[in-house]
Structures are given as C-alpha cells and as structure tokens.
Design a protein around this motif. Sequence first.
Motif, PDB file in Angstrom:
ATOM      1  N   TYR A  47      19.703 -11.318   3.477  1.00  0.00           N
ATOM      2  CA  TYR A  47      18.761 -10.411   3.391  1.00  0.00           C
ATOM      3  C   TYR A  47      18.670  -9.435   2.261  1.00  0.00           C
ATOM      4  O   TYR A  47      19.936  -8.830   2.427  1.00  0.00           O
ATOM      5  CB  TYR A  47      18.877  -8.709   4.606  1.00  0.00           C
ATOM      6  N   ILE A  48      17.684  -9.092   1.439  1.00  0.00           N
ATOM      7  CA  ILE A  48      17.717  -7.894   0.087  1.00  0.00           C
ATOM      8  C   ILE A  48      16.756  -7.467   0.542  1.00  0.00           C
ATOM      9  O   ILE A  48      15.565  -7.736   0.880  1.00  0.00           O
ATOM     10  CB  ILE A  48      17.982  -9.478  -1.283  1.00  0.00           C
ATOM     11  N   ALA A  49      16.914  -5.890  -0.499  1.00  0.00           N
ATOM     12  CA  ALA A  49      16.315  -4.712   0.135  1.00  0.00           C
ATOM     13  C   ALA A  49      16.735  -4.334  -1.283  1.00  0.00           C
ATOM     14  O   ALA A  49      17.645  -4.330  -2.078  1.00  0.00           O
ATOM     15  CB  ALA A  49      16.180  -4.205   0.621  1.00  0.00           C
ATOM     16  N   LYS A  50      15.245  -3.512  -1.962  1.00  0.00           N
ATOM     17  CA  LYS A  50      15.425  -2.626  -2.883  1.00  0.00           C
ATOM     18  C   LYS A  50      14.542  -1.316  -2.691  1.00  0.00           C
ATOM     19  O   LYS A  50      13.336  -1.535  -3.339  1.00  0.00           O
ATOM     20  CB  LYS A  50      15.758  -3.418  -4.290  1.00  0.00           C
ATOM     21  N   VAL A  51      14.929  -0.288  -3.365  1.00  0.00           N
ATOM     22  CA  VAL A  51      13.695   0.999  -3.219  1.00  0.00           C
ATOM     23  C   VAL A  51      13.680   0.807  -5.172  1.00  0.00           C
ATOM     24  O   VAL A  51      14.950   2.069  -5.432  1.00  0.00           O
ATOM     25  CB  VAL A  51      14.065   1.464  -2.216  1.00  0.00           C
ATOM     26  N   ASP A  52      12.974   0.753  -5.346  1.00  0.00           N
ATOM     27  CA  ASP A  52      13.105   1.805  -6.780  1.00  0.00           C
ATOM     28  C   ASP A  52      12.298   3.474  -7.162  1.00  0.00           C
ATOM     29  O   ASP A  52      11.095   3.807  -7.337  1.00  0.00           O
ATOM     30  CB  ASP A  52      11.609   0.961  -7.542  1.00  0.00           C
ATOM     31  N   SER A  53      13.374   3.709  -6.682  1.00  0.00           N
ATOM     32  CA  SER A  53      13.082   5.720  -6.534  1.00  0.00           C
ATOM     33  C   SER A  53      14.197   6.423  -6.484  1.00  0.00           C
ATOM     34  O   SER A  53      15.624   5.517  -6.095  1.00  0.00           O
ATOM     35  CB  SER A  53      12.257   5.795  -5.390  1.00  0.00           C
ATOM     36  N   TRP A  54      14.175   7.241  -7.118  1.00  0.00           N
ATOM     37  CA  TRP A  54      15.855   8.786  -6.737  1.00  0.00           C
ATOM     38  C   TRP A  54      15.194   9.170  -5.222  1.00  0.00           C
ATOM     39  O   TRP A  54      14.388  10.457  -5.536  1.00  0.00           O
ATOM     40  CB  TRP A  54      15.286   9.638  -8.104  1.00  0.00           C
ATOM     41  N   SER A  55      15.778   8.823  -4.900  1.00  0.00           N
ATOM     42  CA  SER A  55      16.283   9.522  -3.185  1.00  0.00           C
ATOM     43  C   SER A  55      16.466   9.234  -3.030  1.00  0.00           C
ATOM     44  O   SER A  55      17.911   7.738  -2.869  1.00  0.00           O
ATOM     45  CB  SER A  55      14.439   8.763  -2.609  1.00  0.00           C
ATOM     46  N   ILE A  70      12.243  -1.117   6.163  1.00  0.00           N
ATOM     47  CA  ILE A  70      12.491  -0.783   4.729  1.00  0.00           C
ATOM     48  C   ILE A  70      12.093   1.025   5.168  1.00  0.00           C
ATOM     49  O   ILE A  70      10.969   1.235   5.829  1.00  0.00           O
ATOM     50  CB  ILE A  70      12.566  -0.828   3.561  1.00  0.00           C
ATOM     51  N   ARG A  71      12.730   2.133   5.891  1.00  0.00           N
ATOM     52  CA  ARG A  71      12.484   3.509   5.782  1.00  0.00           C
ATOM     53  C   ARG A  71      12.782   3.733   5.018  1.00  0.00           C
ATOM     54  O   ARG A  71      14.056   4.141   4.882  1.00  0.00           O
ATOM     55  CB  ARG A  71      13.182   3.597   7.514  1.00  0.00           C
ATOM     56  N   LEU A  72      11.764   5.091   4.319  1.00  0.00           N
ATOM     57  CA  LEU A  72      11.927   5.764   3.239  1.00  0.00           C
ATOM     58  C   LEU A  72      12.247   7.579   3.611  1.00  0.00           C
ATOM     59  O   LEU A  72      11.468   7.694   5.020  1.00  0.00           O
ATOM     60  CB  LEU A  72      10.440   5.789   2.856  1.00  0.00           C
ATOM     61  N   ARG A  73      13.332   8.243   3.080  1.00  0.00           N
ATOM     62  CA  ARG A  73      13.022   9.513   4.151  1.00  0.00           C
ATOM     63  C   ARG A  73      12.226  10.482   3.307  1.00  0.00           C
ATOM     64  O   ARG A  73      11.378  10.333   2.123  1.00  0.00           O
ATOM     65  CB  ARG A  73      14.416  10.009   3.279  1.00  0.00           C
ATOM     66  N   PHE A  74      11.019  11.234   3.983  1.00  0.00           N
ATOM     67  CA  PHE A  74      10.450  12.038   3.395  1.00  0.00           C
ATOM     68  C   PHE A  74      11.363  13.037   2.127  1.00  0.00           C
ATOM     69  O   PHE A  74      12.351  13.595   3.086  1.00  0.00           O
ATOM     70  CB  PHE A  74       9.979  13.021   5.000  1.00  0.00           C
ATOM     71  N   PRO A  75      10.525  13.023   1.316  1.00  0.00           N
ATOM     72  CA  PRO A  75       8.947  13.469   1.366  1.00  0.00           C
ATOM     73  C   PRO A  75       9.803  12.229  -0.120  1.00  0.00           C
ATOM     74  O   PRO A  75       9.781  12.439  -1.866  1.00  0.00           O
ATOM     75  CB  PRO A  75       9.009  14.206   0.211  1.00  0.00           C
ATOM     76  N   THR A  76       9.380  11.295   0.345  1.00  0.00           N
ATOM     77  CA  THR A  76       9.606   9.176  -0.638  1.00  0.00           C
ATOM     78  C   THR A  76       8.326   9.082  -1.074  1.00  0.00           C
ATOM     79  O   THR A  76       7.990   9.337   0.188  1.00  0.00           O
ATOM     80  CB  THR A  76      10.863   8.954  -0.514  1.00  0.00           C
ATOM     81  N   THR A  77       7.629   8.309  -2.335  1.00  0.00           N
ATOM     82  CA  THR A  77       7.104   7.345  -2.911  1.00  0.00           C
ATOM     83  C   THR A  77       7.453   6.184  -3.818  1.00  0.00           C
ATOM     84  O   THR A  77       8.037   6.854  -4.392  1.00  0.00           O
ATOM     85  CB  THR A  77       5.477   7.883  -3.113  1.00  0.00           C
ATOM     86  N   ALA A  78       7.819   5.300  -2.785  1.00  0.00           N
ATOM     87  CA  ALA A  78       8.167   4.232  -4.116  1.00  0.00           C
ATOM     88  C   ALA A  78       8.007   3.075  -3.621  1.00  0.00           C
ATOM     89  O   ALA A  78       7.289   2.625  -2.732  1.00  0.00           O
ATOM     90  CB  ALA A  78      10.355   4.147  -3.705  1.00  0.00           C
ATOM     91  N   THR A  79       8.166   1.729  -4.947  1.00  0.00           N
ATOM     92  CA  THR A  79       7.540   0.458  -5.060  1.00  0.00           C
ATOM     93  C   THR A  79       9.143  -0.216  -3.790  1.00  0.00           C
ATOM     94  O   THR A  79      10.437   0.032  -4.098  1.00  0.00           O
ATOM     95  CB  THR A  79       7.405  -0.589  -5.675  1.00  0.00           C
ATOM     96  N   VAL A  80       8.698  -0.790  -2.913  1.00  0.00           N
ATOM     97  CA  VAL A  80      10.203  -1.244  -2.396  1.00  0.00           C
ATOM     98  C   VAL A  80       9.805  -2.798  -1.822  1.00  0.00           C
ATOM     99  O   VAL A  80       8.419  -3.317  -1.692  1.00  0.00           O
ATOM    100  CB  VAL A  80       9.945  -0.572  -0.026  1.00  0.00           C
TER     101      VAL A  80
END
Length: 141
Positions: free
Chosen positions: A39-47, A89-99
Amino acid sequence: MNANPRMGVASATAAAVLSCGLLIPAPAAAADELHNVTYIAKVDSWSSGNVVTFMRNDTETASADLDAFGSQFEANTVMTDPSKAGMVIRLRFPTTATVHCEIKVDDVTTVKSERFVNTWGNTNDPHTGAMLCGALISSMA
C-alpha cells in the motif's frame, strides 16, 4: 497381429501423449496461496492528523498516521485473497488536498488513483474528507 505388439503400441502412444502434457491439466493454484500486497499513500498538503486505514490481512485492518506534505506512507503485508486489498485515506478537518494512492499485488500495480479531497462538504456524510482506494473496507461502511 497378436496382443503383445498391440499392447506395446498402446503403451508407447499413451506414454507419448502423457509426456507431451496433452492429457494432464495445468495444476490449479493452491487455495491458500499467499500474495504480497504493498500500500502506498501520499497527501499533498501541509496538514496533520490524516489517517490511512488498510487491510492488514484478509479479515483485519490497521491504521497509521499520514502526516507532512508529500511524505509517502508505505506498508507491506501478505494476503490470501488480494481482491480484498483496500485502503481509506481520511483527511482531518479543515483540509483540502490532492491524495495519491496505489496498491500493488505481487509487485504489479492493481490500483492507482489521484483525487482532490475536501473535508468541507456535507458534515453528515461519513465519506466526506475520505478517499477509498481498492476494495471497500470495514471502516468505510
């Protein structure tokens, strides 16, 4: 022609056919054959506070933190049924990102996806801020 030459010809013919593999079916894959799953995952956001949940084996999930901009998460496991390989992949509020997500089975990429995920949507929807990759897992239900 007597019986001995006929038996010899029949035996030789059977041996030739069997040695060529014409009457022997290909062996079936073992029901408990193991497959390597990555499994490989990445979030393009400062969060921080993002979480990835994945199938650890055929029946259990595991979770890990997915923090820092562009840091790649990678987990390796073994499964008997690779069709159950999946992650959320769950992002924490308040985040918007490319996953980004990718699942490899026996070093072959079977799922690869990239999507913009927003946590600002319908707060009553448990899927808001989450991205499913691969098979549906229990944490998405």
